[in-house]
Scaffold this active site. Structure first.
Site, mmCIF file in Angstrom:
data_model
loop_
_atom_site.group_PDB
_atom_site.id
_atom_site.type_symbol
_atom_site.label_atom_id
_atom_site.label_comp_id
_atom_site.label_asym_id
_atom_site.label_seq_id
_atom_site.Cartn_x
_atom_site.Cartn_y
_atom_site.Cartn_z
ATOM 1 N N ASP A 51 -1.611 5.932 22.954
ATOM 2 C CA ASP A 51 -2.406 4.935 22.228
ATOM 3 C C ASP A 51 -1.637 3.615 22.159
ATOM 4 O OD1 ASP A 51 -4.355 3.757 20.685
ATOM 5 O OD2 ASP A 51 -3.744 4.731 18.819
ATOM 6 N N MET A 52 -1.764 2.797 23.207
ATOM 7 C CA MET A 52 -1.003 1.550 23.315
ATOM 8 C C MET A 52 -1.830 0.320 22.946
ATOM 9 S SD MET A 52 2.170 2.179 24.261
ATOM 10 C CE MET A 52 2.043 3.495 23.041
ATOM 11 N N LYS A 53 -3.141 0.416 23.022
ATOM 12 C CA LYS A 53 -4.031 -0.725 22.717
ATOM 13 C C LYS A 53 -3.586 -1.983 23.467
ATOM 14 C CE LYS A 53 -5.206 1.009 18.083
ATOM 15 N NZ LYS A 53 -4.210 2.102 17.963
ATOM 16 N N THR A 69 -10.631 1.771 12.830
ATOM 17 C CA THR A 69 -11.216 2.499 11.700
ATOM 18 C C THR A 69 -10.566 2.145 10.375
ATOM 19 O OG1 THR A 69 -9.754 4.377 12.169
ATOM 20 C CG2 THR A 69 -11.971 4.447 13.105
ATOM 21 N N ARG A 129 -11.379 12.947 8.719
ATOM 22 C CA ARG A 129 -10.663 13.599 7.629
ATOM 23 C C ARG A 129 -11.308 14.947 7.336
ATOM 24 N NH1 ARG A 129 -7.147 10.932 8.823
ATOM 25 N NH2 ARG A 129 -5.932 9.413 7.639
ATOM 26 N N GLN A 174 -7.450 4.927 6.131
ATOM 27 C CA GLN A 174 -8.720 4.869 6.843
ATOM 28 C C GLN A 174 -9.849 4.464 5.895
ATOM 29 O OE1 GLN A 174 -8.871 5.233 10.132
ATOM 30 N NE2 GLN A 174 -6.686 5.684 10.218
ATOM 31 N N ARG A 188 -2.138 12.661 9.613
ATOM 32 C CA ARG A 188 -1.482 13.044 8.357
ATOM 33 C C ARG A 188 -1.993 14.336 7.729
ATOM 34 N NH1 ARG A 188 -0.547 7.048 7.202
ATOM 35 N NH2 ARG A 188 -2.797 7.009 7.400
#
Length: 232
Positions: free
Chosen positions: A61-63, A116, A179, A188, A209
């Site tokens: 996940d580097m965006k 998000t 979640r 979030q 998490r």
């Protein structure tokens, strides 16, 4: 067998902690996300260990967001690690460059729509144009898919609308902001349960998490998978 619709975010600071968590999760998890925060802590070494030695799937996940030539070169480098997913920002020029960089490999390029962790107030504060948040997300998803993205990253709250786009046929929808029932929201803001996200059209959900902060991460991961609808 682990359900690969669940991607566990390894949001820990270094390789040692990442491998320790993966060891605790064992065969309960088959797909991991490694983010920017881990990159300087040995993220690519961790990705290689999990992929090549343990047979796991890897989402990096580097965006990425830069000029086309730079993005293309970076993606070509990442593709050499035999990764599965890589994120870029959803600007069409960036997406096209990333897809070109990934050509000839199995790397799938996923375009970020709206994070998000953001809501309408955040967009207003950053002077992003007025409009319904879902509408903005949908427009960004459509543009990225038109540019050739293999899929998009979006809130589970927008998954159903994106799945209904003609461009989304056969493309991936990956949803952070998921979640488990009863879990705290953390940072979030636009969330849904695992069951809701998949039912609304997501192919994969990302959970961090609620799993790695649990007293028993393996049990927590299995509990999330138990919430997922049966595959059709």
């Amino acid at each position: 067998m682990a359900d690969d619709r669940l991607i566990v975010a390894l949001d820990v600071p270094n390789v040692v902690q990442g491998l320790d968590l993966a060891e605790r999760l064992g065969d309960a998890v088959s797909f991991y996300k490694i983010g920017l925060g881990m990159l300087t802590g040995g993220g690519l070494a961790l990705a290689n260990e999990l992929k090549q030695e343990r047979g796991k799937r890897i989402f990096l996940d580097m965006k990425l967001f830069d000029i086309g030539a730079t993005v293309e070169a970076a993606v070509r480098g990442f593709a050499s690690y035999d990764l599965d997913f890589l994120t870029v920002h959803g600007d069409p020029q960036v997406v096209r460059a990333a897809v070109q960089g990934a050509s000839g490999s199995g790397l799938r390029i996923l375009a970020v729509t709206v994070l998000t962790s953001l809501d309408r107030a955040d967009l207003d504060a950053n002077m992003i144009r007025a409009g319904d948040l879902a509408e903005i997300t949908l427009e960004r998803a459509a543009r990225a898919l038109d540019a050739g993205a293999h899929g998009v990253i979006a809130s589970p709250q927008e998954a159903a609308a994106i799945r209904a786009l003609p461009q989304a046929a056969g493309r991936l929808i990956v949803t952070p902001g998921v979640r488990p029932t009863g879990a705290a929201l953390g940072d979030q803001k636009r969330v849904a349960t695992p069951a809701r996200a998949i039912a609304d059209g997501a192919d994969h959900i990302v959970v961090g998490r609620p799993i790695w902060q649990a007293g028993d991460p393996r049990a927590a991961a299995l509990a999330v998978q138990a919430e997922l609808p049966t595959r059709g």
